[in-house]
Scaffold this motif. Structure first.
Motif, PDB file in Angstrom:
ATOM      1  N   SER A   1       1.140  -1.133   0.034  1.00  0.00           N
ATOM      2  CA  SER A   1       0.064   0.054   0.019  1.00  0.00           C
ATOM      3  C   SER A   1       0.512   0.976  -0.130  1.00  0.00           C
ATOM      4  N   ALA A   2       2.148   0.998   0.873  1.00  0.00           N
ATOM      5  CA  ALA A   2       3.079   2.399   1.368  1.00  0.00           C
ATOM      6  C   ALA A   2       3.649   2.673  -0.964  1.00  0.00           C
ATOM      7  N   VAL A   3       4.218   1.733  -0.934  1.00  0.00           N
ATOM      8  CA  VAL A   3       4.797   1.371  -2.331  1.00  0.00           C
ATOM      9  C   VAL A   3       3.670   2.477  -3.855  1.00  0.00           C
ATOM     10  N   ILE A   4       2.343   2.040  -3.120  1.00  0.00           N
ATOM     11  CA  ILE A   4       1.191   2.504  -4.543  1.00  0.00           C
ATOM     12  C   ILE A   4       0.886   3.974  -3.987  1.00  0.00           C
ATOM     13  N   GLY A   5       1.225   4.072  -2.455  1.00  0.00           N
ATOM     14  CA  GLY A   5       1.263   5.805  -2.092  1.00  0.00           C
ATOM     15  C   GLY A   5       1.873   6.345  -2.872  1.00  0.00           C
ATOM     16  N   ILE A   6       2.786   5.839  -3.046  1.00  0.00           N
ATOM     17  CA  ILE A   6       4.673   6.293  -3.030  1.00  0.00           C
ATOM     18  C   ILE A   6       4.185   6.599  -4.409  1.00  0.00           C
ATOM     19  N   GLY A   7       3.995   5.381  -5.615  1.00  0.00           N
ATOM     20  CA  GLY A   7       4.256   5.772  -6.666  1.00  0.00           C
ATOM     21  C   GLY A   7       3.049   6.459  -6.996  1.00  0.00           C
ATOM     22  N   PHE A   8       2.036   6.585  -6.612  1.00  0.00           N
ATOM     23  CA  PHE A   8       0.707   7.415  -7.449  1.00  0.00           C
ATOM     24  C   PHE A   8       1.699   9.043  -7.612  1.00  0.00           C
ATOM     25  N   LEU A   9       2.754   9.272  -6.168  1.00  0.00           N
ATOM     26  CA  LEU A   9       2.652  10.587  -5.879  1.00  0.00           C
ATOM     27  C   LEU A   9       3.965  10.803  -7.090  1.00  0.00           C
ATOM     28  N   PHE A  10       4.017   9.756  -7.080  1.00  0.00           N
ATOM     29  CA  PHE A  10       5.789  10.286  -8.064  1.00  0.00           C
ATOM     30  C   PHE A  10       5.085  10.389  -9.762  1.00  0.00           C
ATOM     31  N   TRP A  11       4.239   8.900 -10.031  1.00  0.00           N
ATOM     32  CA  TRP A  11       3.238   9.387 -11.425  1.00  0.00           C
ATOM     33  C   TRP A  11       2.583  10.702 -11.418  1.00  0.00           C
ATOM     34  N   ILE A  12       2.406  11.339 -10.767  1.00  0.00           N
ATOM     35  CA  ILE A  12       1.886  12.569 -11.150  1.00  0.00           C
ATOM     36  C   ILE A  12       2.654  13.323 -10.844  1.00  0.00           C
ATOM     37  N   LEU A  13       3.860  13.384 -10.166  1.00  0.00           N
ATOM     38  CA  LEU A  13       4.290  13.850 -10.441  1.00  0.00           C
ATOM     39  C   LEU A  13       5.164  14.510 -11.416  1.00  0.00           C
ATOM     40  N   ILE A  14       5.756  13.482 -11.575  1.00  0.00           N
ATOM     41  CA  ILE A  14       6.496  13.108 -13.665  1.00  0.00           C
ATOM     42  C   ILE A  14       6.144  13.743 -14.539  1.00  0.00           C
ATOM     43  N   THR A  15       4.704  12.626 -14.078  1.00  0.00           N
ATOM     44  CA  THR A  15       4.003  13.763 -15.438  1.00  0.00           C
ATOM     45  C   THR A  15       3.820  14.810 -15.051  1.00  0.00           C
ATOM     46  N   LEU A  16       2.750  15.625 -14.509  1.00  0.00           N
ATOM     47  CA  LEU A  16       2.899  16.353 -14.176  1.00  0.00           C
ATOM     48  C   LEU A  16       4.359  17.600 -14.542  1.00  0.00           C
ATOM     49  N   SER A  17       5.345  17.217 -14.220  1.00  0.00           N
ATOM     50  CA  SER A  17       6.353  17.870 -14.149  1.00  0.00           C
ATOM     51  C   SER A  17       6.784  17.540 -15.973  1.00  0.00           C
ATOM     52  N   TYR A  18       7.019  17.046 -17.195  1.00  0.00           N
ATOM     53  CA  TYR A  18       6.883  16.635 -18.118  1.00  0.00           C
ATOM     54  C   TYR A  18       6.181  17.974 -19.235  1.00  0.00           C
ATOM     55  N   LYS A  19       5.441  17.365 -18.380  1.00  0.00           N
ATOM     56  CA  LYS A  19       3.996  18.026 -18.995  1.00  0.00           C
ATOM     57  C   LYS A  19       4.271  19.130 -19.058  1.00  0.00           C
ATOM     58  N   GLY A  20       3.962  19.934 -17.642  1.00  0.00           N
ATOM     59  CA  GLY A  20       4.230  21.088 -17.315  1.00  0.00           C
ATOM     60  C   GLY A  20       5.793  22.106 -18.221  1.00  0.00           C
ATOM     61  N   ILE A  21       7.129  21.240 -18.127  1.00  0.00           N
ATOM     62  CA  ILE A  21       8.129  22.067 -18.181  1.00  0.00           C
ATOM     63  C   ILE A  21       7.819  21.920 -19.646  1.00  0.00           C
ATOM     64  N   THR A  22       7.744  20.942 -20.578  1.00  0.00           N
ATOM     65  CA  THR A  22       7.373  21.369 -21.885  1.00  0.00           C
ATOM     66  C   THR A  22       6.504  22.262 -22.350  1.00  0.00           C
TER      67      THR A  22
ATOM     68  N   SER B   1      -0.876  24.287 -14.101  1.00  0.00           N
ATOM     69  CA  SER B   1      -0.959  23.186 -13.416  1.00  0.00           C
ATOM     70  C   SER B   1       0.285  23.103 -12.420  1.00  0.00           C
ATOM     71  N   PHE B   2       1.453  23.465 -13.503  1.00  0.00           N
ATOM     72  CA  PHE B   2       2.520  22.618 -13.086  1.00  0.00           C
ATOM     73  C   PHE B   2       2.982  23.570 -11.632  1.00  0.00           C
ATOM     74  N   ILE B   3       2.426  24.906 -12.606  1.00  0.00           N
ATOM     75  CA  ILE B   3       4.020  25.936 -11.778  1.00  0.00           C
ATOM     76  C   ILE B   3       3.081  25.829 -10.531  1.00  0.00           C
ATOM     77  N   LEU B   4       1.187  26.355 -10.092  1.00  0.00           N
ATOM     78  CA  LEU B   4       0.659  26.285  -9.104  1.00  0.00           C
ATOM     79  C   LEU B   4       1.184  24.969  -8.435  1.00  0.00           C
ATOM     80  N   THR B   5       1.204  23.614  -8.616  1.00  0.00           N
ATOM     81  CA  THR B   5       1.399  22.513  -8.128  1.00  0.00           C
ATOM     82  C   THR B   5       3.207  22.563  -6.870  1.00  0.00           C
ATOM     83  N   MET B   6       3.554  23.425  -8.134  1.00  0.00           N
ATOM     84  CA  MET B   6       5.528  23.669  -7.778  1.00  0.00           C
ATOM     85  C   MET B   6       5.254  24.569  -6.116  1.00  0.00           C
ATOM     86  N   ILE B   7       4.180  25.437  -6.951  1.00  0.00           N
ATOM     87  CA  ILE B   7       3.641  27.101  -5.850  1.00  0.00           C
ATOM     88  C   ILE B   7       3.834  26.178  -3.950  1.00  0.00           C
ATOM     89  N   VAL B   8       2.327  25.351  -4.657  1.00  0.00           N
ATOM     90  CA  VAL B   8       1.980  24.675  -2.933  1.00  0.00           C
ATOM     91  C   VAL B   8       2.955  24.317  -2.050  1.00  0.00           C
TER      92      VAL B   8
END
Lengths: 284, 262, 269
Positions: free
Chosen positions: C17-38, C247-254
């Protein structure tokens, strides 16, 4: 500032929450009057939501958004509860202090991400996966429920972790000293000890899921129809309000207030229950 | 003095994680069968640390370093070095053989009956009549049967402090361990309850060997057959209780028992 | 051994469960960063929404959140002070404390509806003030509860020592107790600020949105979050890209405000 003035000002500020709650209830209730007179309690069970052509009247029933709200919440709770319990167990009983701290930070960051981000991410990354694996249009009850679950897991897990952490160390040690396994200590000592806080956290998360707007708005499909399969699109009270409240007129507007009132009262009851029954008298 | 030894601590050193200096240094201490051994010494001398090593309860928190041996002698005369234990299975067995009573009473959030039956159920006893018999025997052994027999299904959390302690002793005794470790069993207890607990400990030594950590020297002298005096992580002196208190061999021991420090 | 197997199974599932939780965090952050930065260009920061940037949105969102804090922080802190220092132990205080906790979990969309009825409908249209009030209503209960909890951690002896020196109660509260609880309260304020700056639902029909740069709070006011909601559902690629960038900028700020609140300030103590 004199002492008396300071005291009075602080007292007035404190009563603000009370007046806000009463004010919200009074305003919603007043504005919902037209719809209440027109439809009564049947409003809750009527599926029709249709404005007349002249836009002045119509038949409005809240059944579909109410069902959509309940179903998406149920799906979210079914998924989130076991996962959140697992995470809390991992954090308190399995991980070393260092790992536990790191994972805790990650979980809390997950909780801090604004819900609109979950919605947008879910729409572009998660909905296609649901579509491929389960079928349907991608957006719908199931997708909304799962992403809602991802959103409330961190919240539920951190409150559960906090209540599990209140179990006295020596109580756990004495169970271990009798030859209990870790799971037995969790099941027989920690869970019963932290029961109130754990149930409270589940109920608070439930309240949050019921009222969540943005994550669901992207994902539930926003269609005024009852779902027949779990992947079907439908709508929920917050989503209907988010998308249609501002454009509504007269009786439809009043029906929207009626829905907002229903949502408000239901969350009020749920949160109060969590507060009074499960967290007990927390005031030290 | 041909008493047999049930546990034997040899050249035992113990270091907590993240600390350089060992908290226990080269301890040698025999635990005699069906006798009461008391460990005394000022706060921080390591007596509780040693006690907690004897059923490896330390291992709930990883990173400790053990050196030396702690041997547990089985009924058939075989010996086992408990510091070698690695598998969960063996830890469970060890803790069923070497029980522990903690400084604070620790009733589990369940009924009085279930508290005592808990360890038995863990040990795999499912038969209802056997459970009832052993719970009754244990509660009688801990001298709280008369107070509890009509409320066995009530929550143990409603009992008084003294009763809770005796319940915890009953719970540990029910498992029929070979050794029972007591960590300050009467701290913060009124004199009457303290007397009751001491009497109880004196009685159960027919069944089980007892090790007791106490800061109360009168208690050690009243209760124990042997006494070990510890200071700054070292075992200064171990002997018959009478000898330690009447005619100690070390200056340090004498200073302590006459109250000149600590 | 059956027991040991169950034990391993449950512990394994918990870890999973913990791995899944962390997995989602990274999945969200990575896709968001990729889409955001590009999707971020220099013009993203210099242009207003009408020209495909988010300059006015950032300024608008921050303006509303900061003004909401000016409203909510004093009120919330004063209320917290009442609950802990004056009304402590009284029935009234415990009722208010519970009501405020309930307010903290009230659905944000309902607060939007409430403020619409109060400050938009009667005044003839969306306006920045309404957005500010809606955000402040979200924030006040959080500030109350943080202040209350942090003051509870201040040892009684500190207050008693102050009284023994002849200080009046309100001076001791202002000069000693609040100071002792400063770090905790500041953290709470930052965390609640991070929470409201990412809010969308209370703004949808209070301040709504504005494509142009404006500081006029009497009219529709630009909002980053409301814009993300609108942009993401537009079919054209440029709008979506802008939504990702925002979205990326907002998330980084938060997340940055969160991390600062949690660690920097706490460690400074």
């Amino acid at each position: 500032m004199s002492g008396k003035l300071f005291r009075n000002f602080s007292f007035l500020s404190a009563t603000l929450s009370f007046f806000l709650l009463v004010g919200i209830f009074a305003i919603l209730f007043t504005y919902a009057q037209d719809a209440m007179h027109a439809f009564g309690i049947d409003f809750l069970f009527n599926e029709t939501w249709e404005a007349d052509e002249d836009d002045e009247g119509g038949v409005f029933g809240g059944f579909i958004p109410i069902v959509g709200t309940l179903l998406s919440t149920i799906i979210a709770m079914v998924i989130a509860t076991p996962l959140a319990m697992g995470i809390a167990i991992f954090l308190t009983e399995i991980a070393s202090p260092k790992i536990s701290k790191g994972v805790s930070v990650a979980i809390e960051l997950l909780a801090a991400i604004p819900s609109i981000i979950y919605g947008m991410w879910g729409l572009f990354y998660f909905a296609p996966i649901v579509q491929k694996t389960v079928g349907g249009d991608g957006v719908g009850l199931l997708t909304a429920g799962i992403v809602l679950a991802i959103m409330i897991i961190p919240f539920m897990a951190s409150i559960t972790r906090d209540s599990m952490n209140t179990t006295p160390l020596v109580l756990k040690e004495s169970a271990y000293a009798m030859g209990a396994t870790k799971f037995e200590v969790i099941k027989d000592v920690i869970m019963p000890y932290a029961k109130g806080g754990i149930i409270g956290s589940i109920i608070l998360a439930l309240g949050r899921a019921l009222g969540e707007t943005m994550a669901v708005a992207f994902l539930i499909g926003s269609v005024m129809s009852l779902p027949h399969r779990i992947t079907d699109p439908t709508t929920s009270i917050p989503v209907l309000l988010a998308n249609n409240f501002a454009e509504a007129q007269d009786l439809e507007m009043s029906a929207m207030y009626y829905l907002a009132l229903v949502l408000f009262v239901v969350s009020f009851v749920i949160i109060s229950a969590a507060k009074f029954y499960f967290f007990g008298k927390k005031a030290k | 003095m041909a008493e047999s030894i049930v546990m034997d601590v040899r050249d035992f050193s113990f270091t907590y994680p993240g600390v350089e200096k060992p908290s226990l240094k080269k301890i040698n201490l025999p635990i005699k069968e069906n006798k009461i051994t008391a460990m005394i010494g000022p706060s921080g001398c390591g007596k509780s640390t040693l006690l907690r090593a004897m059923n490896r309860i330390h291992d709930l928190y990883p990173g400790n370093t053990y050196e030396g041996e702690i041997n547990l002698y089985k009924a058939n005369g075989e010996k086992e070095n408990i510091l070698k234990i690695k598998k969960e299975n063996d830890f469970i067995r060890l803790r069923q053989e070497v029980g522990m009573i903690f400084q604070k009473p620790t009733p589990f959030p369940m009924s009085i009956f279930d508290n005592v039956a808990y360890g038995l159920r863990l040990a795999g006893i499912k038969n209802k009549t056997e459970l009832q018999d052993r719970v009754e025997t244990a509660l009688k052994g801990a001298a709280i049967w008369n107070e509890t027999k009509d409320r066995l299904n009530e929550s143990a959390l409603g009992m008084s402090g003294g009763q809770q302690r005796r319940l915890c002793i009953a719970r540990a005794v029910a498992l029929k361990p070979r050794v029972l470790l007591f960590d300050e069993p009467t701290s913060a207890l009124d004199p009457i309850s303290t007397g009751a607990i001491e009497e109880l400990i004196a009685e159960i030594k027919d069944e089980v060997s007892v090790v007791i950590v106490t800061h109360n020297m009168q208690q050690a002298s009243r209760l124990s057959d042997y006494t070990a005096f510890m200071y700054l992580g070292e075992l200064i002196e171990y002997d018959d209780t009478e000898k330690i208190f009447l005619n100690p061999g070390e200056k340090l021991t004498e200073d302590y028992i006459t109250g000149r420090f600590g | 051994m059956n027991r040991l197997f169950v034990n391993k199974l449950i512990l394994g599932l918990s870890t999973l469960s913990a791995v899944i939780g962390i997995g989602f965090l990274f999945w969200i952050l990575i896709t968001l960063s990729y889409k955001g930065i590009t999707s971020i260009h220099w013009s993203t920061f210099t242009n207003d929404l009408v020209e495909g940037g988010i300059r006015n949105l950032l300024v608008g969102q921050f303006t509303m959140a900061i003004l909401a804090s000016f409203l909510a922080v004093p009120l919330g802190m004063m209320a917290g002070i009442y609950l802990r220092e004056y009304g402590h132990g009284s029935k009234l205080a415990s009722v208010i404390r519970n009501l405020s906790d309930v307010m903290m979990s009230a659905p944000s969309i309902v607060i939007g509806v409430f403020v619409f009825a109060l400050l938009v409908d009667p005044f003839g249209g969306y306006n920045g003030w309404a957005g500010i009030v809606a955000l402040a209503i979200m924030m006040i209960p959080i500030i109350i509860s943080t202040t209350d909890n942090m003051l509870a951690l201040v040892p009684k002896e500190l207050r008693e020592a102050g009284i023994a020196l002849g200080g009046s109660k309100h001076k001791i509260i202002l000069q000693i107790v609040i100071k002792a609880a400063k770090v905790g309260i500041t953290t709470g304020i930052l965390l609640s600020f991070a929470r409201i700056i990412g809010e969308t639902a209370p703004l949808l029909f209070t301040s709504a949105n504005n494509q142009f740069f404006t500081m006029d709070l009497n009219g529709q006011f630009p909002s980053l979050t409301v814009s993300i909601y609108n942009l993401a559902t537009y079919p054209d690629e440029a709008s979506r890209e802008l939504a990702w960038a925002a979205s990326f900028i907002l998330t980084m700020i938060v997340l940055c405000i969160n991390l600062i609140g949690r660690f920097v300030i706490r460690n400074k103590k």
